[in-house]
Design a protein around this motif. Structure first.
Motif, PDB file in Angstrom:
ATOM      1  N   LEU A 217       9.351 -11.569  -6.942  1.00 41.84           N
ATOM      2  CA  LEU A 217      10.450 -10.721  -6.488  1.00 41.84           C
ATOM      3  C   LEU A 217      11.753 -11.491  -6.690  1.00 41.84           C
ATOM      4  CD1 LEU A 217       8.957  -9.366  -3.122  1.00 41.84           C
ATOM      5  CD2 LEU A 217       9.167  -8.129  -5.282  1.00 41.84           C
ATOM      6  N   VAL A 218      12.586 -11.009  -7.600  1.00 42.70           N
ATOM      7  CA  VAL A 218      13.910 -11.574  -7.818  1.00 42.70           C
ATOM      8  C   VAL A 218      14.895 -10.484  -7.411  1.00 42.70           C
ATOM      9  CG1 VAL A 218      15.529 -12.577  -9.462  1.00 42.70           C
ATOM     10  CG2 VAL A 218      13.061 -12.979  -9.742  1.00 42.70           C
ATOM     11  N   PRO A 219      15.513 -10.612  -6.239  1.00 50.31           N
ATOM     12  CA  PRO A 219      16.352  -9.533  -5.715  1.00 50.31           C
ATOM     13  C   PRO A 219      17.314  -8.948  -6.749  1.00 50.31           C
ATOM     14  CG  PRO A 219      16.131 -11.240  -4.077  1.00 50.31           C
ATOM     15  CD  PRO A 219      15.495 -11.765  -5.338  1.00 50.31           C
ATOM     16  N   ASN A 220      17.260  -7.616  -6.834  1.00 45.41           N
ATOM     17  CA  ASN A 220      18.143  -6.810  -7.675  1.00 45.41           C
ATOM     18  C   ASN A 220      17.955  -7.038  -9.175  1.00 45.41           C
ATOM     19  OD1 ASN A 220      19.125  -6.111  -5.125  1.00 45.41           O
ATOM     20  ND2 ASN A 220      20.734  -7.638  -5.252  1.00 45.41           N
ATOM     21  N   GLN A 221      16.891  -7.774  -9.563  1.00 47.57           N
ATOM     22  CA  GLN A 221      16.659  -8.058 -10.976  1.00 47.57           C
ATOM     23  C   GLN A 221      15.241  -7.753 -11.445  1.00 47.57           C
ATOM     24  OE1 GLN A 221      17.908 -12.009 -12.184  1.00 47.57           O
ATOM     25  NE2 GLN A 221      19.537 -11.981 -10.673  1.00 47.57           N
ATOM     26  N   ARG A 222      14.225  -8.226 -10.708  1.00 44.18           N
ATOM     27  CA  ARG A 222      12.873  -8.114 -11.224  1.00 44.18           C
ATOM     28  C   ARG A 222      11.840  -8.011 -10.092  1.00 44.18           C
ATOM     29  NH1 ARG A 222      13.311 -11.666 -14.644  1.00 44.18           N
ATOM     30  NH2 ARG A 222      12.881 -13.478 -13.378  1.00 44.18           N
ATOM     31  N   ILE A 223      10.846  -7.159 -10.345  1.00 47.90           N
ATOM     32  CA  ILE A 223       9.683  -7.019  -9.467  1.00 47.90           C
ATOM     33  C   ILE A 223       8.461  -7.096 -10.376  1.00 47.90           C
ATOM     34  CG2 ILE A 223       8.427  -5.499  -7.883  1.00 47.90           C
ATOM     35  CD1 ILE A 223      11.232  -4.015  -7.522  1.00 47.90           C
ATOM     36  N   VAL A 224       7.532  -7.983 -10.050  1.00 47.88           N
ATOM     37  CA  VAL A 224       6.270  -8.059 -10.787  1.00 47.88           C
ATOM     38  C   VAL A 224       5.156  -7.909  -9.770  1.00 47.88           C
ATOM     39  CG1 VAL A 224       4.813  -9.397 -12.356  1.00 47.88           C
ATOM     40  CG2 VAL A 224       7.312  -9.597 -12.501  1.00 47.88           C
ATOM     41  N   GLN A 225       4.234  -6.984 -10.033  1.00 43.55           N
ATOM     42  CA  GLN A 225       3.171  -6.687  -9.082  1.00 43.55           C
ATOM     43  C   GLN A 225       1.793  -6.679  -9.749  1.00 43.55           C
ATOM     44  OE1 GLN A 225       4.548  -2.796  -7.772  1.00 43.55           O
ATOM     45  NE2 GLN A 225       5.504  -3.692  -5.946  1.00 43.55           N
ATOM     46  N   ALA A 226       0.808  -7.146  -9.009  1.00 43.84           N
ATOM     47  CA  ALA A 226      -0.596  -6.872  -9.343  1.00 43.84           C
ATOM     48  C   ALA A 226      -0.852  -5.518  -8.697  1.00 43.84           C
ATOM     49  CB  ALA A 226      -1.507  -7.952  -8.775  1.00 43.84           C
TER      50      ALA A 226
ATOM     51  N   SER B  32       0.873  -1.167   0.000  1.00 39.24           N
ATOM     52  CA  SER B  32       0.000   0.000   0.000  1.00 39.24           C
ATOM     53  C   SER B  32       0.913   1.221   0.000  1.00 39.24           C
ATOM     54  CB  SER B  32      -0.891  -0.003   1.246  1.00 39.24           C
ATOM     55  OG  SER B  32      -1.571   1.225   1.376  1.00 39.24           O
ATOM     56  N   CYS B  33       0.794   2.051  -1.041  1.00 42.95           N
ATOM     57  CA  CYS B  33       1.668   3.209  -1.189  1.00 42.95           C
ATOM     58  C   CYS B  33       0.850   4.488  -1.310  1.00 42.95           C
ATOM     59  CB  CYS B  33       2.541   3.060  -2.436  1.00 42.95           C
ATOM     60  SG  CYS B  33       3.494   1.537  -2.489  1.00 42.95           S
ATOM     61  N   PHE B  34       1.501   5.597  -1.085  1.00 42.38           N
ATOM     62  CA  PHE B  34       0.867   6.909  -1.215  1.00 42.38           C
ATOM     63  C   PHE B  34      -0.394   6.992  -0.351  1.00 42.38           C
ATOM     64  CE2 PHE B  34       3.211   6.007  -5.110  1.00 42.38           C
ATOM     65  CZ  PHE B  34       4.076   7.073  -5.137  1.00 42.38           C
ATOM     66  N   GLY B  35      -0.260   6.534   0.898  1.00 41.02           N
ATOM     67  CA  GLY B  35      -1.372   6.619   1.835  1.00 41.02           C
ATOM     68  C   GLY B  35      -2.577   5.788   1.435  1.00 41.02           C
ATOM     69  N   GLY B  36      -2.340   4.678   0.720  1.00 46.32           N
ATOM     70  CA  GLY B  36      -3.424   3.787   0.328  1.00 46.32           C
ATOM     71  C   GLY B  36      -4.011   4.062  -1.044  1.00 46.32           C
ATOM     72  N   MET B  37      -3.460   5.021  -1.768  1.00 44.80           N
ATOM     73  CA  MET B  37      -3.963   5.303  -3.126  1.00 44.80           C
ATOM     74  C   MET B  37      -3.527   4.226  -4.123  1.00 44.80           C
ATOM     75  SD  MET B  37      -6.168   7.510  -3.801  1.00 44.80           S
ATOM     76  CE  MET B  37      -6.073   7.481  -5.579  1.00 44.80           C
ATOM     77  N   ILE B  38      -2.371   3.598  -3.879  1.00 41.87           N
ATOM     78  CA  ILE B  38      -1.883   2.518  -4.733  1.00 41.87           C
ATOM     79  C   ILE B  38      -1.824   1.253  -3.881  1.00 41.87           C
ATOM     80  CG2 ILE B  38       0.025   1.682  -6.159  1.00 41.87           C
ATOM     81  CD1 ILE B  38      -1.432   4.229  -7.247  1.00 41.87           C
ATOM     82  N   LEU B  39      -2.444   0.193  -4.386  1.00 41.40           N
ATOM     83  CA  LEU B  39      -2.550  -1.063  -3.642  1.00 41.40           C
ATOM     84  C   LEU B  39      -2.173  -2.230  -4.536  1.00 41.40           C
ATOM     85  CD1 LEU B  39      -6.159  -0.333  -2.370  1.00 41.40           C
ATOM     86  CD2 LEU B  39      -4.073  -0.088  -1.010  1.00 41.40           C
ATOM     87  N   GLY B  40      -1.804  -3.343  -3.925  1.00 43.68           N
ATOM     88  CA  GLY B  40      -1.566  -4.525  -4.733  1.00 43.68           C
ATOM     89  C   GLY B  40      -0.857  -5.625  -3.990  1.00 43.68           C
ATOM     90  N   ARG B  41      -0.302  -6.523  -4.806  1.00 40.16           N
ATOM     91  CA  ARG B  41       0.372  -7.705  -4.287  1.00 40.16           C
ATOM     92  C   ARG B  41       1.625  -7.964  -5.121  1.00 40.16           C
ATOM     93  NH1 ARG B  41      -1.376 -11.476  -0.962  1.00 40.16           N
ATOM     94  NH2 ARG B  41      -3.498 -10.678  -1.044  1.00 40.16           N
ATOM     95  N   ASN B  42       2.700  -8.345  -4.443  1.00 37.53           N
ATOM     96  CA  ASN B  42       3.927  -8.736  -5.137  1.00 37.53           C
ATOM     97  C   ASN B  42       3.726 -10.148  -5.693  1.00 37.53           C
ATOM     98  OD1 ASN B  42       5.470  -6.401  -4.480  1.00 37.53           O
ATOM     99  ND2 ASN B  42       5.755  -7.214  -2.423  1.00 37.53           N
ATOM    100  N   ILE B  43       3.845 -10.281  -7.002  1.00 34.92           N
ATOM    101  CA  ILE B  43       3.688 -11.588  -7.634  1.00 34.92           C
ATOM    102  C   ILE B  43       5.029 -12.307  -7.689  1.00 34.92           C
ATOM    103  CG2 ILE B  43       3.091 -12.765  -9.786  1.00 34.92           C
ATOM    104  CD1 ILE B  43       1.136 -10.417 -10.302  1.00 34.92           C
TER     105      ILE B  43
END
Length: 128
Positions: free
Chosen positions: A60-69, A47-58
């Motif tokens: 996480l590959v450290p230092n290489q890739r982030i995929v989020q819903a 939850s970012c920006f005080g709840g304006m952006i929400l989701g789930r980490n699908i």
């Protein structure tokens, strides 16, 4: 909902610094100045920006890739986009290759500008 955002941004920081800033709630909160909670695990929520952006980490590959819903809180219930951050270290710099798919088409221009304004510009100041 078939529009795609593709952005490539170079940062004067290492991939581990960029990855940490995007996946650590404390650091992301510092760079945005807004309340943030980010689970550091795949499957965890954020939850970012005080709840304006929400989701789930699908993925996480450290230092290489982030995929989020990823979604904006005022989108219709159940509507999530897929946001993918690929980090490619190039010496002391990092190329971030970003793509986002599956968002409401009318949101495209706002989202394109928003990534620069709310993510890339503050991240460059924070990590650079």
């Amino acid at each position: 909902m078939s529009t795609t955002i593709h952005q490539e941004v170079e940062f004067s920081a290492t991939a581990d610094r960029i990855y940490a800033a995007l996946t650590d709630g404390k650091q992301f909160g510092e760079l945005t100045g807004a309340p943030t909670e980010i689970s550091p695990e795949a499957g965890g929520t954020f939850s970012c920006f005080g709840g304006m952006i929400l989701g789930r980490n699908i993925e996480l590959v450290p230092n290489q890739r982030i995929v989020q819903a990823w979604r904006v809180a005022n989108w219709p219930e159940g509507v999530y986009s897929i946001a993918k951050f690929e980090l490619k270290e190039q010496g002391s710099k990092t190329l971030l290759v970003f793509s986002q798919i599956g968002f409401p088409e009318e949101e495209g221009k706002h989202l394109e500008a928003g990534w620069h304004e709310n993510y890339w510009n503050p991240l460059e100041k924070y990590a650079g």
